[in-house]
Design an enzyme around this catalytic site. Structure first.
Site, short mmCIF file in Angstrom:
data_model
loop_
_atom_site.label_atom_id
_atom_site.label_comp_id
_atom_site.label_asym_id
_atom_site.label_seq_id
_atom_site.Cartn_x
_atom_site.Cartn_y
_atom_site.Cartn_z
N LYS A 13 42.81 34.89 29.29
CA LYS A 13 41.93 34.50 28.16
C LYS A 13 41.75 35.66 27.17
CE LYS A 13 38.45 33.56 30.93
NZ LYS A 13 39.03 33.86 32.26
N ARG A 87 30.49 28.69 30.67
CA ARG A 87 31.08 28.69 32.00
C ARG A 87 30.47 27.63 32.90
NH1 ARG A 87 33.28 34.17 31.85
NH2 ARG A 87 34.37 34.46 33.79
N ARG A 126 45.61 44.92 36.76
CA ARG A 126 45.11 45.07 35.39
C ARG A 126 44.47 46.45 35.20
NH1 ARG A 126 40.93 40.84 32.97
NH2 ARG A 126 39.81 41.32 34.91
N ARG A 159 38.59 47.64 36.25
CA ARG A 159 37.28 46.99 36.33
C ARG A 159 36.75 46.96 37.76
NH1 ARG A 159 37.48 41.57 32.72
NH2 ARG A 159 36.35 40.81 34.54
N ARG A 170 35.26 35.20 42.56
CA ARG A 170 35.25 34.72 41.16
C ARG A 170 36.02 33.41 41.06
NH1 ARG A 170 37.70 39.95 38.76
NH2 ARG A 170 37.80 38.87 36.76
P1 AP5 Z 1 43.23 38.95 30.90
O1 AP5 Z 1 43.66 38.53 29.53
O2 AP5 Z 1 42.44 40.20 31.03
O3 AP5 Z 1 42.55 37.73 31.69
P2 AP5 Z 1 41.15 37.02 31.53
O4 AP5 Z 1 41.37 35.56 31.73
O5 AP5 Z 1 40.48 37.45 30.26
O6 AP5 Z 1 40.45 37.61 32.81
P3 AP5 Z 1 38.99 38.11 33.08
O7 AP5 Z 1 39.04 38.77 34.44
O8 AP5 Z 1 38.48 38.95 31.95
O9 AP5 Z 1 38.22 36.79 33.16
P4 AP5 Z 1 36.88 36.55 33.85
O10 AP5 Z 1 36.55 35.20 33.30
O11 AP5 Z 1 36.85 36.70 35.31
O12 AP5 Z 1 36.01 37.78 33.37
P5 AP5 Z 1 34.91 37.99 32.26
O13 AP5 Z 1 35.08 39.35 31.74
O14 AP5 Z 1 34.86 36.86 31.29
O15 AP5 Z 1 44.58 39.09 31.78
C1 AP5 Z 1 44.52 39.49 33.15
C2 AP5 Z 1 45.72 40.39 33.47
O16 AP5 Z 1 46.92 39.61 33.36
C3 AP5 Z 1 45.90 41.57 32.48
O17 AP5 Z 1 46.38 42.68 33.20
C4 AP5 Z 1 46.96 41.08 31.47
O18 AP5 Z 1 47.71 42.14 30.92
C5 AP5 Z 1 47.80 40.16 32.36
N1 AP5 Z 1 48.39 39.04 31.64
C6 AP5 Z 1 47.78 38.27 30.68
N2 AP5 Z 1 48.62 37.30 30.25
C7 AP5 Z 1 49.77 37.44 30.99
C8 AP5 Z 1 51.02 36.74 31.04
N3 AP5 Z 1 51.25 35.67 30.24
N4 AP5 Z 1 51.97 37.15 31.93
C9 AP5 Z 1 51.73 38.21 32.75
N5 AP5 Z 1 50.58 38.94 32.74
C10 AP5 Z 1 49.62 38.55 31.88
O19 AP5 Z 1 33.58 37.88 33.15
C11 AP5 Z 1 33.26 38.87 34.12
C12 AP5 Z 1 31.95 38.53 34.80
O20 AP5 Z 1 30.88 38.47 33.82
C13 AP5 Z 1 31.88 37.17 35.50
O21 AP5 Z 1 32.40 37.23 36.81
C14 AP5 Z 1 30.35 36.89 35.48
O22 AP5 Z 1 29.68 37.60 36.47
C15 AP5 Z 1 29.94 37.44 34.12
N6 AP5 Z 1 29.98 36.42 33.06
C16 AP5 Z 1 30.87 36.35 32.02
N7 AP5 Z 1 30.62 35.28 31.25
C17 AP5 Z 1 29.55 34.64 31.80
C18 AP5 Z 1 28.82 33.44 31.48
N8 AP5 Z 1 29.17 32.70 30.42
N9 AP5 Z 1 27.80 33.07 32.28
C19 AP5 Z 1 27.45 33.82 33.34
N10 AP5 Z 1 28.10 34.95 33.72
C20 AP5 Z 1 29.14 35.37 32.95
#
Ligand code: AP5
Length: 216
Positions: A13, A87, A126, A159, A170
């Site tokens: 994402k 979410r 990552r 991270r 997660r």
């Molecule tokens: P990346 O693009 O970083 O993936 P992502 O989907 O953004 O992953 P996140 O881990 O950031 O998502 P998340 O939803 O768990 O975390 P968030 O920060 O939102 O890509 C991942 C890896 O793959 C990278 O190394 C990249 O280079 C690689 N890659 C990408 N595309 C590729 C491809 N096509 N081929 C190969 N490799 C590829 O949330 C973190 C925490 O915050 C949550 O657990 C929760 O506790 C809290 N939180 C966040 N939002 C909320 C909410 N709305 N409500 C409550 N709690 C929340």
């Protein structure tokens, strides 16, 4: 236009949100980045959020809504791309109400889908830049110089929630709490699904296709 990306952790994402904001001039709202920034600055909100983030569970809605409402108010005249919010169905309902106050609505919700084992492999490999937020992957998109950001030369970091135990929690949280968004947006004709198991460019093409089809 108001658009959102949802999908399991590590599906890509953040990577795609960056590409989309560059090409289509969205401003990017990343809930995860905002929360990590609060944690890094040790604000009261950050200290509370950190407990949940470390466990891989969702941060309580009271904290989340405070952030979103302030952001939408400040950027109401721009096109926003939401990454990592909503979410839950409850968060989707609240987002709708918040946008309606400013006479806006979500136009398109894109779900990115991929196999769990690919996710685990992606996330343990990552690395990110704490200064400019560039995202790397040691397997698919490593930095030119190990451990150093290509863009701003800062040391890269991993991270705290990118360890296998937390990643699996997660994934469970995603399945239980976030997956129902599929039906929520499908029944409102705002839904598009892309297969995220391809190169970054290929996934970007698929998302662009959804976006263009929806604009017609
Ligand atoms: P990346 O693009 O970083 O993936 P992502 O989907 O953004 O992953 P996140 O881990 O950031 O998502 P998340 O939803 O768990 O975390 P968030 O920060 O939102 O890509 C991942 C890896 O793959 C990278 O190394 C990249 O280079 C690689 N890659 C990408 N595309 C590729 C491809 N096509 N081929 C190969 N490799 C590829 O949330 C973190 C925490 O915050 C949550 O657990 C929760 O506790 C809290 N939180 C966040 N939002 C909320 C909410 N709305 N409500 C409550 N709690 C929340």
């Amino acid at each position: 236009m108001m658009m959102l990306l949802f999908g399991p952790p590590g599906v890509g994402k953040g990577t795609q949100a960056e590409l989309l904001s560059q090409k289509f001039h969205f401003i990017k709202f990343s809930m995860g980045d905002i929360l990590r920034d609060e944690v890094a600055r040790a604000t009261p909100l950050g200290r509370e959020a950190e407990t949940y983030m470390k466990k891989g569970t969702l941060v309580p809605d009271t904290l989340i809504f405070r952030i979103v409402e302030a952001y939408v108010k400040e950027h109401q005249s721009e096109s926003i791309l939401f990454d990592g919010f909503p979410r839950t169905v409850q968060q989707a309902v609240t987002l709708e109400k918040t946008l309606q106050i400013h006479k806006k609505n979500i136009d398109l919700a894109i779900e990115m889908a991929i196999d769990d084992e690919i996710i685990v492999r992606r996330l343990v490999n990552r690395r990110y830049c704490p200064s400019c937020r560039a995202i790397y992957n040691l397997l698919s998109t490593p930095p030119r110089q190990p451990g150093i950001c290509d863009h701003c030369s800062s040391p890269l970091a991993q991270r705290a929630d990118d360890n296998e135990g937390t990643i699996r929690q997660r994934l469970n949280t995603y399945l239980a709490e976030t997956q129902p968004l599929t039906e929520y947006y499908r029944t409102r004709n705002k839904y598009c699904r892309v297969d995220a198991d391809g190169t970054q460019d290929h996934v970007f093409e698929e998302i662009t296709h959804c976006l263009n089809a929806h604009r017609k």
